[in-house]
Scaffold this active site. Structure first.
Site, PDB file in Angstrom:
ATOM      1  N   GLN A 237      -2.878 -10.453 -50.249  1.00 47.19           N
ATOM      2  CA  GLN A 237      -3.731 -10.037 -51.374  1.00 47.19           C
ATOM      3  C   GLN A 237      -3.954 -11.185 -52.369  1.00 47.19           C
ATOM      4  OE1 GLN A 237      -3.540  -6.355 -54.320  1.00 47.19           O
ATOM      5  NE2 GLN A 237      -2.051  -7.890 -54.976  1.00 47.19           N
TER       6      GLN A 237
ATOM      7  N   SER B 165       8.964 -12.240 -59.392  1.00 47.49           N
ATOM      8  CA  SER B 165       8.554 -10.839 -59.475  1.00 47.49           C
ATOM      9  C   SER B 165       9.293 -10.069 -60.568  1.00 47.49           C
ATOM     10  CB  SER B 165       8.840 -10.168 -58.122  1.00 47.49           C
ATOM     11  OG  SER B 165       8.778  -8.766 -58.232  1.00 47.49           O
TER      12      SER B 165
ATOM     13  N   GLU C  88      10.331  -7.277 -60.185  1.00 49.38           N
ATOM     14  CA  GLU C  88      11.416  -6.541 -59.521  1.00 49.38           C
ATOM     15  C   GLU C  88      12.765  -7.184 -59.810  1.00 49.38           C
ATOM     16  OE1 GLU C  88      11.452  -3.669 -57.492  1.00 49.38           O
ATOM     17  OE2 GLU C  88       9.411  -3.387 -58.209  1.00 49.38           O
TER      18      GLU C  88
ATOM     19  N   TYR D  18      14.930  -7.325 -51.542  1.00 50.13           N
ATOM     20  CA  TYR D  18      13.737  -8.097 -51.926  1.00 50.13           C
ATOM     21  C   TYR D  18      13.955  -8.776 -53.272  1.00 50.13           C
ATOM     22  CZ  TYR D  18       9.074  -8.899 -53.928  1.00 50.13           C
ATOM     23  OH  TYR D  18       7.987  -9.454 -54.562  1.00 50.13           O
TER      24      TYR D  18
HETATM   25  P1  NDP Z   1       1.214  -9.949 -49.365  1.00 46.49           P
HETATM   26  O1  NDP Z   1       2.289  -9.193 -48.649  1.00 46.49           O
HETATM   27  O2  NDP Z   1      -0.165  -9.382 -49.393  1.00 46.49           O
HETATM   28  O3  NDP Z   1       1.121 -11.429 -48.752  1.00 46.49           O
HETATM   29  C1  NDP Z   1       2.246 -12.132 -48.325  1.00 46.49           C
HETATM   30  C2  NDP Z   1       1.816 -13.172 -47.313  1.00 46.49           C
HETATM   31  O4  NDP Z   1       2.956 -13.905 -46.844  1.00 46.49           O
HETATM   32  C3  NDP Z   1       1.149 -12.598 -46.069  1.00 46.49           C
HETATM   33  O5  NDP Z   1      -0.077 -13.274 -45.858  1.00 46.49           O
HETATM   34  C4  NDP Z   1       2.126 -12.914 -44.945  1.00 46.49           C
HETATM   35  O6  NDP Z   1       1.487 -13.169 -43.730  1.00 46.49           O
HETATM   36  C5  NDP Z   1       2.788 -14.175 -45.469  1.00 46.49           C
HETATM   37  N1  NDP Z   1       4.059 -14.434 -44.819  1.00 46.49           N
HETATM   38  C6  NDP Z   1       5.037 -13.552 -44.513  1.00 46.49           C
HETATM   39  N2  NDP Z   1       6.052 -14.153 -43.903  1.00 46.49           N
HETATM   40  C7  NDP Z   1       5.731 -15.483 -43.814  1.00 46.49           C
HETATM   41  C8  NDP Z   1       6.372 -16.614 -43.268  1.00 46.49           C
HETATM   42  N3  NDP Z   1       7.576 -16.537 -42.682  1.00 46.49           N
HETATM   43  N4  NDP Z   1       5.757 -17.822 -43.360  1.00 46.49           N
HETATM   44  C9  NDP Z   1       4.534 -17.924 -43.946  1.00 46.49           C
HETATM   45  N5  NDP Z   1       3.852 -16.870 -44.436  1.00 46.49           N
HETATM   46  C10 NDP Z   1       4.457 -15.662 -44.384  1.00 46.49           C
HETATM   47  O7  NDP Z   1       1.740 -10.198 -50.861  1.00 46.49           O
HETATM   48  P2  NDP Z   1       0.902 -10.333 -52.231  1.00 46.49           P
HETATM   49  O8  NDP Z   1      -0.284 -11.146 -51.991  1.00 46.49           O
HETATM   50  O9  NDP Z   1       0.784  -8.994 -52.851  1.00 46.49           O
HETATM   51  O10 NDP Z   1       1.955 -11.130 -53.134  1.00 46.49           O
HETATM   52  C11 NDP Z   1       1.983 -12.555 -53.137  1.00 46.49           C
HETATM   53  C12 NDP Z   1       3.369 -13.011 -53.577  1.00 46.49           C
HETATM   54  O11 NDP Z   1       3.639 -12.522 -54.892  1.00 46.49           O
HETATM   55  C13 NDP Z   1       4.508 -12.509 -52.713  1.00 46.49           C
HETATM   56  O12 NDP Z   1       5.508 -13.498 -52.684  1.00 46.49           O
HETATM   57  C14 NDP Z   1       5.010 -11.282 -53.461  1.00 46.49           C
HETATM   58  O13 NDP Z   1       6.355 -11.002 -53.131  1.00 46.49           O
HETATM   59  C15 NDP Z   1       4.836 -11.748 -54.888  1.00 46.49           C
HETATM   60  N6  NDP Z   1       4.651 -10.711 -55.883  1.00 46.49           N
HETATM   61  C16 NDP Z   1       3.695  -9.761 -55.688  1.00 46.49           C
HETATM   62  C17 NDP Z   1       3.487  -8.794 -56.626  1.00 46.49           C
HETATM   63  C18 NDP Z   1       2.412  -7.770 -56.445  1.00 46.49           C
HETATM   64  O14 NDP Z   1       2.414  -6.782 -57.198  1.00 46.49           O
HETATM   65  N7  NDP Z   1       1.473  -7.947 -55.541  1.00 46.49           N
HETATM   66  C19 NDP Z   1       4.306  -8.710 -57.849  1.00 46.49           C
HETATM   67  C20 NDP Z   1       5.222  -9.838 -57.992  1.00 46.49           C
HETATM   68  C21 NDP Z   1       5.386 -10.773 -57.029  1.00 46.49           C
HETATM   69  P3  NDP Z   1       1.372 -11.979 -42.607  1.00 46.49           P
HETATM   70  O15 NDP Z   1       0.863 -10.763 -43.302  1.00 46.49           O
HETATM   71  O16 NDP Z   1       0.446 -12.553 -41.634  1.00 46.49           O
HETATM   72  O17 NDP Z   1       2.769 -11.790 -42.102  1.00 46.49           O
HETATM   73  P1  GDP Z   2       7.186  -2.077 -55.920  1.00 47.03           P
HETATM   74  O1  GDP Z   2       7.265  -1.863 -57.384  1.00 47.03           O
HETATM   75  O2  GDP Z   2       7.014  -3.507 -55.530  1.00 47.03           O
HETATM   76  O3  GDP Z   2       8.282  -1.446 -55.161  1.00 47.03           O
HETATM   77  O4  GDP Z   2       5.770  -1.431 -55.475  1.00 47.03           O
HETATM   78  P2  GDP Z   2       5.419  -0.087 -54.670  1.00 47.03           P
HETATM   79  O5  GDP Z   2       3.968   0.135 -54.860  1.00 47.03           O
HETATM   80  O6  GDP Z   2       5.907  -0.154 -53.256  1.00 47.03           O
HETATM   81  O7  GDP Z   2       6.258   1.063 -55.409  1.00 47.03           O
HETATM   82  C1  GDP Z   2       6.068   1.337 -56.776  1.00 47.03           C
HETATM   83  C2  GDP Z   2       6.864   2.593 -57.149  1.00 47.03           C
HETATM   84  O8  GDP Z   2       6.285   3.734 -56.509  1.00 47.03           O
HETATM   85  C3  GDP Z   2       8.341   2.566 -56.720  1.00 47.03           C
HETATM   86  O9  GDP Z   2       9.134   3.023 -57.791  1.00 47.03           O
HETATM   87  C4  GDP Z   2       8.409   3.561 -55.576  1.00 47.03           C
HETATM   88  O10 GDP Z   2       9.660   4.230 -55.425  1.00 47.03           O
HETATM   89  C5  GDP Z   2       7.328   4.541 -56.015  1.00 47.03           C
HETATM   90  N1  GDP Z   2       6.844   5.373 -54.901  1.00 47.03           N
HETATM   91  C6  GDP Z   2       6.847   6.728 -54.858  1.00 47.03           C
HETATM   92  N2  GDP Z   2       6.372   7.147 -53.677  1.00 47.03           N
HETATM   93  C7  GDP Z   2       6.055   6.049 -52.954  1.00 47.03           C
HETATM   94  C8  GDP Z   2       5.520   5.876 -51.647  1.00 47.03           C
HETATM   95  O11 GDP Z   2       5.245   6.808 -50.912  1.00 47.03           O
HETATM   96  N3  GDP Z   2       5.313   4.565 -51.240  1.00 47.03           N
HETATM   97  C9  GDP Z   2       5.619   3.509 -52.045  1.00 47.03           C
HETATM   98  N4  GDP Z   2       5.369   2.255 -51.601  1.00 47.03           N
HETATM   99  N5  GDP Z   2       6.139   3.656 -53.275  1.00 47.03           N
HETATM  100  C10 GDP Z   2       6.368   4.916 -53.730  1.00 47.03           C
END
Ligand code: NDP
Ligand code: GDP
Length: 346
Positions: free
Chosen positions: A36, A149, A151, A173
């Site tokens: 994303q 994050s 988290e 995580y």
């Molecule tokens: P996504 O899960 O959408 O993207 C993560 C990407 O990492 C995917 O393209 C995945 O590829 C790639 N990836 C996984 N394993 C490997 C590996 N071993 N080597 C290289 N690439 C790898 O995450 P987001 O875009 O939502 O988030 C981006 C970053 O920000 C992440 O680190 C996430 O933990 C962090 N983050 C996100 C938040 C959010 O709300 N979105 C909040 C705070 C932090 P593939 O799918 O092909 O396996």
């Molecule tokens: P996170 O904050 O990175 O864990 O993002 P998520 O979108 O996975 O979860 C956000 C919150 O939604 C967490 O507190 C979950 O426990 C709550 N939640 C409740 N029901 C669900 C579900 O069905 N799926 C996910 N992913 N989260 C859920």
């Protein structure tokens, strides 16, 4: 829109491409480019005139659909590599010769991290260390962004969280993210790397994975509206999150690397809403009442929960000049509309 008072529209004086001329010839390497955030960030950097390289794993599960949907896949130079393989990262650094590295790759789904804790620690934790080592070996002058994050705050003891709030991670995580966060700080302090951590609160978009709760809900709303699904099964709907729009948040990542000095920043909207409230907004957008479709399913409860997060992004506002532009009442309908379109076309 009453709830949107904490967000701010684009500043007109900036023009469409702030910083364009300065960035004209820069090169960026993005890990997790197909995720994303990687997709929104790649779009932003291309708009600013960067040459964008993306690390592409051969074993990746997600595919390239987001970059294709955004219409930018052909503008990104893919470089083979995996966060688990340090030598591939050194090679990717040599090939891309980046000025900036954005380490976004991770096993990013909290729930999965209890089922695959070792893999999560290796990719999300040690993988970031591999990337830092690759930077240190190949070109320590590179500017580095680490995707930390909210988290990491976990079991918070304060109503709002900022850069000084103590961490208490509640999942494999979050523990892994804490490792990569402190490693980034340590490399900055030990080797003088221009390495910054963005402590980003949850951010969503139509490109969010369906396993995350917002997209799970908006996808279900579309399917229920179009009579392809009859109920929505969720876990803890009382959990609260500070949800923002991914398109806004990648701007903060870029801004961090444009500063003279590296630092860590909280990026958040400052408003917290429950999963239940988010459901209400999503269903209401298509004229439905969520209570009629929601089924609480203990299968979606987690071994340990992060009950409530609410960020204080004052530092990002003051130092980076960053502010969120999209509120929950805009974000969730945007996601529902995108899912209605997708489900209709299936
Ligand atoms: P996504 O899960 O959408 O993207 C993560 C990407 O990492 C995917 O393209 C995945 O590829 C790639 N990836 C996984 N394993 C490997 C590996 N071993 N080597 C290289 N690439 C790898 O995450 P987001 O875009 O939502 O988030 C981006 C970053 O920000 C992440 O680190 C996430 O933990 C962090 N983050 C996100 C938040 C959010 O709300 N979105 C909040 C705070 C932090 P593939 O799918 O092909 O396996
Ligand atoms: P996170 O904050 O990175 O864990 O993002 P998520 O979108 O996975 O979860 C956000 C919150 O939604 C967490 O507190 C979950 O426990 C709550 N939640 C409740 N029901 C669900 C579900 O069905 N799926 C996910 N992913 N989260 C859920």
């Amino acid at each position: 829109m009453g709830h949107c008072s904490n967000v701010h529209p684009a500043r007109e004086s900036e023009g469409p491409n702030p910083g364009l001329s300065k960035a004209m010839s820069k090169r960026a390497l993005i890990t997790g480019v197909a995720g994303q955030d990687g997709t929104y960030l790649a779009g932003l950097l291309l708009e600013k005139g960067y040459r964008v390289f993306g690390l592409q794993t051969r074993l990746g599960s997600g595919g390239l659909w987001r970059l294709r949907d955004m219409g930018i896949l052909h503008r990104i130079t893919m470089v083979d590599g995996d966060l688990l393989d340090l030598s591939s990262l050194v090679r990717a650094m040599e090939e891309a010769q980046p000025d900036e590295v954005y380490n976004l790759a991770a096993q990013s789904f909290v729930a999965t991290s209890w089922n695959q804790p070792v893999l999560t620690a290796q990719v999300t934790g040690v993988g970031a260390l591999h990337m830092l080592e690759a930077v240190r070996i190949a070109n320590p002058a590179v500017r580095y962004y680490q995707a930390s994050s909210s988290e990491m705050f976990g079991a918070v003891g304060t109503a709002r969280q900022n850069e000084s709030t103590p961490f208490h991670p509640r999942s494999p995580y979050a523990v892994s993210k804490l490792f990569s966060h402190w490693m980034t700080v340590n490399y900055r302090e030990s080797f003088g790397l221009h390495a910054s951590c963005g402590i980003l609160f949850n951010h969503e978009s139509p490109l969010r994975g369906r396993e995350f709760v917002t997209r799970k809900v908006t996808d279900a709303v579309a399917r229920i509206k179009l009579e392809k699904q009859s109920e929505l099964r969720l876990g803890n709907v009382e959990a609260k999150r500070d949800w923002g729009f991914a398109g806004d948040y990648v701007e903060a990542m870029w801004l961090m690397l444009q500063q003279d000095a590296p630092d860590d920043y909280v990026v958040a909207t400052g408003r917290s809403a429950s999963v239940r409230e988010m459901c209400r907004i999503a269903f209401a957008h298509v004229g439905l009442e969520y209570e009629r479709y929601l089924v609480i399913d203990p299968a979606f409860y987690r071994p340990a929960e992060v009950d409530a997060l609410k960020g204080d992004a004052s530092k990002a506002r003051t130092v980076l000049g960053w502010q969120p532009r999209t509120c929950l009442e805009q974000l969730i309908p945007m996601m529902v509309d995108a899912d209605l379109k997708r489900v209709t076309q299936e």
